[in-house]
Design a protein around this motif. Sequence first.
Motif, PDB file in Angstrom:
ATOM      1  N   GLN A   1      -1.941   6.398   2.566  1.00 58.85           N
ATOM      2  CA  GLN A   1      -1.944   7.600   3.390  1.00 58.85           C
ATOM      3  C   GLN A   1      -1.382   7.303   4.777  1.00 58.85           C
ATOM      4  O   GLN A   1      -0.716   8.164   5.380  1.00 58.85           O
ATOM      5  N   TRP A   2      -1.633   6.103   5.294  1.00 61.20           N
ATOM      6  CA  TRP A   2      -1.073   5.734   6.592  1.00 61.20           C
ATOM      7  C   TRP A   2       0.454   5.760   6.541  1.00 61.20           C
ATOM      8  O   TRP A   2       1.102   6.242   7.465  1.00 61.20           O
ATOM      9  N   VAL A   3       1.011   5.246   5.461  1.00 62.97           N
ATOM     10  CA  VAL A   3       2.471   5.263   5.311  1.00 62.97           C
ATOM     11  C   VAL A   3       2.971   6.699   5.202  1.00 62.97           C
ATOM     12  O   VAL A   3       3.952   7.089   5.846  1.00 62.97           O
ATOM     13  N   ALA A   4       2.310   7.487   4.376  1.00 62.34           N
ATOM     14  CA  ALA A   4       2.721   8.881   4.181  1.00 62.34           C
ATOM     15  C   ALA A   4       2.684   9.670   5.476  1.00 62.34           C
ATOM     16  O   ALA A   4       3.515  10.549   5.714  1.00 62.34           O
ATOM     17  N   ASP A   5       1.740   9.341   6.346  1.00 61.62           N
ATOM     18  CA  ASP A   5       1.570  10.079   7.599  1.00 61.62           C
ATOM     19  C   ASP A   5       2.437   9.548   8.743  1.00 61.62           C
ATOM     20  O   ASP A   5       2.765  10.304   9.666  1.00 61.62           O
ATOM     21  N   ASN A   6       2.800   8.262   8.682  1.00 58.62           N
ATOM     22  CA  ASN A   6       3.405   7.633   9.855  1.00 58.62           C
ATOM     23  C   ASN A   6       4.812   7.080   9.683  1.00 58.62           C
ATOM     24  O   ASN A   6       5.512   6.885  10.684  1.00 58.62           O
ATOM     25  N   SER A   7       5.226   6.812   8.467  1.00 64.69           N
ATOM     26  CA  SER A   7       6.531   6.167   8.298  1.00 64.69           C
ATOM     27  C   SER A   7       7.671   7.105   8.672  1.00 64.69           C
ATOM     28  O   SER A   7       7.647   8.292   8.362  1.00 64.69           O
ATOM     29  N   LYS A   8       8.674   6.537   9.326  1.00 72.40           N
ATOM     30  CA  LYS A   8       9.880   7.296   9.659  1.00 72.40           C
ATOM     31  C   LYS A   8      10.910   7.218   8.532  1.00 72.40           C
ATOM     32  O   LYS A   8      11.904   7.943   8.546  1.00 72.40           O
ATOM     33  N   LEU A   9      10.658   6.347   7.572  1.00 72.93           N
ATOM     34  CA  LEU A   9      11.569   6.192   6.439  1.00 72.93           C
ATOM     35  C   LEU A   9      11.089   7.061   5.283  1.00 72.93           C
ATOM     36  O   LEU A   9       9.989   6.848   4.753  1.00 72.93           O
ATOM     37  N   GLU A  10      11.898   8.033   4.898  1.00 72.76           N
ATOM     38  CA  GLU A  10      11.498   8.959   3.846  1.00 72.76           C
ATOM     39  C   GLU A  10      11.258   8.245   2.521  1.00 72.76           C
ATOM     40  O   GLU A  10      10.420   8.682   1.718  1.00 72.76           O
ATOM     41  N   GLU A  11      11.970   7.147   2.289  1.00 70.43           N
ATOM     42  CA  GLU A  11      11.779   6.405   1.045  1.00 70.43           C
ATOM     43  C   GLU A  11      10.372   5.816   0.965  1.00 70.43           C
ATOM     44  O   GLU A  11       9.728   5.839  -0.092  1.00 70.43           O
ATOM     45  N   TYR A  12       9.892   5.281   2.067  1.00 72.90           N
ATOM     46  CA  TYR A  12       8.541   4.715   2.087  1.00 72.90           C
ATOM     47  C   TYR A  12       7.496   5.825   1.931  1.00 72.90           C
ATOM     48  O   TYR A  12       6.499   5.657   1.228  1.00 72.90           O
ATOM     49  N   LYS A  13       7.722   6.940   2.611  1.00 74.56           N
ATOM     50  CA  LYS A  13       6.792   8.069   2.495  1.00 74.56           C
ATOM     51  C   LYS A  13       6.741   8.556   1.046  1.00 74.56           C
ATOM     52  O   LYS A  13       5.663   8.883   0.532  1.00 74.56           O
ATOM     53  N   ALA A  14       7.898   8.605   0.400  1.00 78.25           N
ATOM     54  CA  ALA A  14       7.955   9.061  -0.991  1.00 78.25           C
ATOM     55  C   ALA A  14       7.166   8.131  -1.901  1.00 78.25           C
ATOM     56  O   ALA A  14       6.370   8.581  -2.749  1.00 78.25           O
ATOM     57  N   LEU A  15       7.368   6.825  -1.746  1.00 78.77           N
ATOM     58  CA  LEU A  15       6.623   5.855  -2.550  1.00 78.77           C
ATOM     59  C   LEU A  15       5.120   6.016  -2.352  1.00 78.77           C
ATOM     60  O   LEU A  15       4.349   5.986  -3.317  1.00 78.77           O
ATOM     61  N   ALA A  16       4.721   6.172  -1.113  1.00 75.58           N
ATOM     62  CA  ALA A  16       3.293   6.304  -0.811  1.00 75.58           C
ATOM     63  C   ALA A  16       2.709   7.544  -1.483  1.00 75.58           C
ATOM     64  O   ALA A  16       1.625   7.490  -2.080  1.00 75.58           O
ATOM     65  N   LYS A  17       3.411   8.654  -1.413  1.00 73.45           N
ATOM     66  CA  LYS A  17       2.905   9.897  -2.004  1.00 73.45           C
ATOM     67  C   LYS A  17       2.834   9.805  -3.527  1.00 73.45           C
ATOM     68  O   LYS A  17       1.877  10.292  -4.150  1.00 73.45           O
ATOM     69  N   ILE A  18       3.837   9.195  -4.133  1.00 71.34           N
ATOM     70  CA  ILE A  18       3.840   9.058  -5.596  1.00 71.34           C
ATOM     71  C   ILE A  18       2.686   8.167  -6.045  1.00 71.34           C
ATOM     72  O   ILE A  18       2.005   8.444  -7.036  1.00 71.34           O
ATOM     73  N   ARG A  19       2.440   7.080  -5.289  1.00 68.63           N
ATOM     74  CA  ARG A  19       1.336   6.206  -5.643  1.00 68.63           C
ATOM     75  C   ARG A  19      -0.015   6.879  -5.398  1.00 68.63           C
ATOM     76  O   ARG A  19      -0.964   6.668  -6.147  1.00 68.63           O
ATOM     77  N   LEU A  20      -0.113   7.673  -4.350  1.00 73.95           N
ATOM     78  CA  LEU A  20      -1.348   8.435  -4.117  1.00 73.95           C
ATOM     79  C   LEU A  20      -1.612   9.380  -5.281  1.00 73.95           C
ATOM     80  O   LEU A  20      -2.762   9.549  -5.707  1.00 73.95           O
ATOM     81  N   ALA A  21      -0.553   9.979  -5.791  1.00 74.10           N
ATOM     82  CA  ALA A  21      -0.699  10.861  -6.950  1.00 74.10           C
ATOM     83  C   ALA A  21      -1.154  10.076  -8.171  1.00 74.10           C
ATOM     84  O   ALA A  21      -1.968  10.561  -8.967  1.00 74.10           O
ATOM     85  N   GLY A  22      -0.650   8.847  -8.316  1.00 78.14           N
ATOM     86  CA  GLY A  22      -1.071   8.013  -9.435  1.00 78.14           C
ATOM     87  C   GLY A  22      -2.544   7.656  -9.363  1.00 78.14           C
ATOM     88  O   GLY A  22      -3.252   7.659 -10.380  1.00 78.14           O
ATOM     89  N   ILE A  23      -3.030   7.355  -8.172  1.00 73.08           N
ATOM     90  CA  ILE A  23      -4.450   7.049  -8.013  1.00 73.08           C
ATOM     91  C   ILE A  23      -5.293   8.299  -8.247  1.00 73.08           C
ATOM     92  O   ILE A  23      -6.369   8.232  -8.861  1.00 73.08           O
ATOM     93  N   ALA A  24      -4.806   9.432  -7.774  1.00 70.72           N
ATOM     94  CA  ALA A  24      -5.521  10.686  -8.020  1.00 70.72           C
ATOM     95  C   ALA A  24      -5.637  10.948  -9.521  1.00 70.72           C
ATOM     96  O   ALA A  24      -6.676  11.432 -10.000  1.00 70.72           O
TER      97      ALA A  24
END
Length: 218
Positions: free
Chosen positions: A114-137
Motif C-alpha cells: 500500500q505504501w508503494v501504491a500511495d507513494n511511488s512516482k513510477l506507474e509500473e511500481y504502483k501497478a505491481l503493488a495494486k495487482i499484488r494487493l488484489a492477489g492478497i485480497a
Amino acid sequence: MAYDLEEQEQLDNLKALWKKYGNLATWGLIIILAGYAGWTAWTARQAGQTLHASQLYEEMQKFVVAKDNAKVQAVADDLKSKFSGTSYAHMAALVAAKSAFDANDLKLAKTQLQWVADNSKLEEYKALAKIRLAGIALDEKAYDDGLKHLAGTFPAQFDADVLDAKGDIYVAQNKIEDARTAYKAALEKMSEKSPGRQALQMKLDVIGGATDTKVVSK
C-alpha cells in the motif's frame, strides 16, 4: 448459483492453478524489477542519496537470500524513511512485501504494497503493488477489496495482468461468465510469447472457453 460435481472439481483445479502460477507471475515481475534496480545501481553512477540508497538496497538483497525477513523489513523501512524520493525505496518496499508474504505475514505485506501504491512516482511500481494487493485480497476472500485495487487506469503493459487477476476473483465469486470474459480479454492483450500465456489458457480451459455454461440458478 448451483454447480454439478464436475464443475466443482474444475473450480478446485483452477484454484490449484492460482496457487501454482498466479502468485509466481506477479511476484516474478517484482524479482525482475529487483534485478533491474540492482543493475541501475552500477550504471546510473549518481551521487548523494541515490548512491547511499543503492548501497542499502544491495545490503537488503543479502538478507533476502538469507530469508531473514526481519532484517529485510528493517532495511526497507530505513530506505522508505530516509530515501523515499529514490526508486530504491519503492523497489525495496515491493521486495519487502514479497518477503513478508513468504513469511505468511499478510498484514505486513499489504502495508508495504500500500505504501508503494500511495507513494511511488513510477506507474509500473504502483501497478505491481495494486495487482499484488488484489492477489492478497483474493487469498483473504475479500473480493470487493480486490476488485477495488484493480479499478482505474493501469499502464498498458499491465492490462493482461489486471484482467487475469479480475478473472481469478470472479471465479472465486462463482461469476463464471465474468471470469470467462476477463480471461479471454487478458489473452487478447497478452503477447504470444508471454510466459504467463499458457497458465492463463489453462484457467480459461478449466472454466470452459465457450460462451455456453452449465451453471444454473437455484
